[in-house]
Design an enzyme around this catalytic site. Structure first.
Site, PDB file in Angstrom:
ATOM      1  N   GLU A   9       9.237  21.463  43.640  1.00  0.00           N
ATOM      2  CA  GLU A   9       9.726  20.107  43.390  1.00  0.00           C
ATOM      3  C   GLU A   9       9.362  19.548  42.024  1.00  0.00           C
ATOM      4  O   GLU A   9       8.619  18.549  41.921  1.00  0.00           O
ATOM      5  CB  GLU A   9       9.192  19.156  44.471  1.00  0.00           C
ATOM      6  CG  GLU A   9       9.750  19.418  45.843  1.00  0.00           C
ATOM      7  CD  GLU A   9       9.384  18.313  46.853  1.00  0.00           C
ATOM      8  OE1 GLU A   9       8.561  17.449  46.529  1.00  0.00           O
ATOM      9  OE2 GLU A   9       9.950  18.334  47.954  1.00  0.00           O
ATOM     10  N   GLU A  35      11.500  23.294  52.788  1.00  0.00           N
ATOM     11  CA  GLU A  35      10.733  22.232  53.442  1.00  0.00           C
ATOM     12  C   GLU A  35      11.688  21.270  54.121  1.00  0.00           C
ATOM     13  O   GLU A  35      12.737  20.936  53.570  1.00  0.00           O
ATOM     14  CB  GLU A  35       9.904  21.402  52.450  1.00  0.00           C
ATOM     15  CG  GLU A  35       8.630  22.032  51.982  1.00  0.00           C
ATOM     16  CD  GLU A  35       7.851  21.138  51.019  1.00  0.00           C
ATOM     17  OE1 GLU A  35       7.860  19.902  51.196  1.00  0.00           O
ATOM     18  OE2 GLU A  35       7.263  21.691  50.081  1.00  0.00           O
TER      19      GLU A  35
HETATM   20  C1  BGC Z   1       5.991  18.177  49.109  1.00  0.00           C
HETATM   21  C2  BGC Z   1       4.895  18.379  50.122  1.00  0.00           C
HETATM   22  C3  BGC Z   1       4.654  17.078  50.860  1.00  0.00           C
HETATM   23  C4  BGC Z   1       5.923  16.721  51.607  1.00  0.00           C
HETATM   24  C5  BGC Z   1       5.812  15.489  52.485  1.00  0.00           C
HETATM   25  C6  BGC Z   1       7.151  17.355  49.604  1.00  0.00           C
HETATM   26  O1  BGC Z   1       7.559  16.514  48.583  1.00  0.00           O
HETATM   27  O2  BGC Z   1       6.414  19.392  48.562  1.00  0.00           O
HETATM   28  O3  BGC Z   1       3.748  18.848  49.472  1.00  0.00           O
HETATM   29  O4  BGC Z   1       3.565  17.112  51.689  1.00  0.00           O
HETATM   30  O5  BGC Z   1       6.924  16.480  50.652  1.00  0.00           O
HETATM   31  O6  BGC Z   1       5.481  14.360  51.753  1.00  0.00           O
END
Ligand code: BGC
Length: 464
Positions: free
Chosen positions: A166, A352
């Site tokens: 990111e 994610e």
């Molecule tokens: C990040 C994670 C973070 C998640 C939830 C993402 O932007 O890569 O490290 O914990 O969001 O906030």
């Protein structure tokens, strides 16, 4: 095709980041990171906690990987802490740090789980920041050296590499507005950081490929953007924000050029770009990682705001404990948008996706909201696949409740409940539901390695 419309060979996993789970920050020769420093100012972190202990995964990874094996996913996305490998970001590798990740990767492989490794998930060695961090072009050379160490140590164990996590969040939140480490308020001139992160990605990709044929990708946070109203001005602002959040990172990677309109934003100047940079940044990717949490609605900013746009809330939409709107359709939308904007989009993995919900006393004790969130987002991926987007895997964020950056321990994203005071791990109902989804999908198609057609020549980790 199976449940949720996901194709055969689709892989499942969970995703974590070193600084959020490892703890043991002073152990094994690890140097301090910008997050240790940022958290040392207690008001920076909601509950005044720090990454010093996190989930103590450094000492408990065997136990955690037993749970991961019970979950049944084919893959697991983790990040390596640069300050464990090179405590100051330069110089020879720290043997204890190197040995730690050998043990970690071996423990995954022994359990039949593919290690998917992120090289940089925001934990820059503090000494690098003191020398200018990502504003300094020399940091790219250091990153390349660090990547070379990882390549030579772990090349035969890693199933897929992700260079940078990111860059939009690290640039925007960490360097433009200062709400995350390193806490700088560079506003538009943080563009230098974005450019250097992308260049670091491109150069690291080439270094990995010098000796490996393992798939290499990057992980971007993407969000479909819609205008808050019907006016032409709002449409224009939404387009500009889309260029900032999505285009600034997708376009240089996939077309070799930044969206021209970015320079309309105060402080963004393309003169930081040197000859040959765009060629390096647009080095072809084997896969494209997408982190999706929520869509964005934007309207005009109030007076004296540093940018012309500002986010607006969605009315009547459920939100998570982070106040993030739950809108699975946004995932289908952004996948289709990216495919339409970039016909050369490589195979996509959702690297994610997840939600913060507390299921403690008074909370959702049955964890029903997380289960629904998971199911709805898998269906949203199925819809994108039906619409022609090549999505090949899903990594849920995250395995267990962790140290959620500036939110400390207050946001519970885990499939496993992790109690910070005892460090006990208790799988939630969503863990069991995800395990069932994975098991149903895996039978009978098992052991499909990632993007196999992209990496024909080199022996890869064999999953028993
Ligand atoms: C990040 C994670 C973070 C998640 C939830 C993402 O932007 O890569 O490290 O914990 O969001 O906030």
């Amino acid at each position: 095709m199976s449940e949720f419309g996901l194709p055969e060979g689709f892989i499942f996993g969970t995703s974590t980041a070193a600084a959020q789970i490892e703890g043991a920050v002073n152990v094994g020769g690890r140097g301090p990171s910008i997050w240790d420093e940022y958290a040392s100012t207690h008001k920076n972190i909601l509950d005044a906690s720090s990454p010093a202990i996190a989930c103590d995964h450094y000492n408990r990874f065997e136990e955690d990987f037993d749970l991961l094996r019970d979950l049944g996913g084919q893959a697991y996305r983790l990040s390596i802490a640069w300050p464990r490998i090179q405590p100051t970001g330069h110089g020879p590798a720290n043997p204890e740090g190197v040995a730690f990740y050998h043990r970690l990767l071996d423990a995954l492989i022994e359990r039949g789980i593919q290690p998917w490794v992120t090289i940089y998930h925001w934990d820059l060695p503090l000494a690098m920041q003191d020398a200018g961090g990502w504003q300094n072009r020399d940091t790219i050379d250091a990153f390349v050296e660090y990547t070379r160490i990882l390549r030579d140590e772990y090349g035969s164990k890693v199933a897929a590499w992700m260079t940078v996590n990111e860059p939009v969040v690290h640039t925007g939140v960490g360097h433009a507005v200062g709400h995350a480490a390193p806490g700088l308020m560079l506003l538009g001139s943080a563009f230098t950081v974005a450019h250097h992160l992308l260049l670091a990605h491109g150069r690291a990709t080439r270094v990995l490929r010098e000796t490996l044929s393992t798939p290499v990708g990057i992980v971007n946070n993407h969000s479909p953007v819609e205008p808050a109203g019907d006016s032409e001005k709002e449409a224009r602002l939404a387009a500009l924000y889309n260029s900032y959040h999505n285009g600034q990172f997708a376009a240089p990677l996939l077309t070799g050029a930044y969206p021209a309109e970015l320079e309309e934003l105060e402080g963004i100047h393309f003169d930081v770009i040197q000859d040959g940079d765009m060629d390096i940044i647009s080095t072809p990717l084997d896969f494209y990682g997408i982190n999706y949490y929520f869509p964005t609605k934007v309207g005009a900013a109030p007076p004296f705001y540093p940018v012309p746009f500002a986010p607006r809330e969605y009315d009547g939409v459920p939100v998570t404990d982070f106040n993030w709107p739950v809108m699975p359709g946004g995932l289908t939308e952004i996948l289709k948008q990216l495919k339409a904007a970039y016909p050369n989009l490589p195979p996509v993995y959702i690297t994610e996706n997840g939600c913060a919900y507390d299921d403690g006393p008074g909370g959702d004790t049955q964890d029903t909201r997380r289960i629904k969130f998971l199911e709805q987002h898998l269906s949203a991926i199925g819809d994108a696949v039906a619409g022609g987007v090549d999505v090949r895997g899903y990594f849920h964020w995250t395995l267990m409740d962790n140290w959620e950056w500036q939110e400390g321990y207050t946001k519970k994203f885990g499939l496993i409940r992790m109690e910070p005071s005892t460090l006990d791990r208790v799988p939630r109902a969503s863990f069991h539901r995800f395990a069932d989804i994975i098991a149903a999908h895996r039978a009978p198609a098992t052991n499909v390695p990632p993007v196999i057609d992209q990496a024909p020549s080199r022996a890869r980790v064999e999953i028993p």
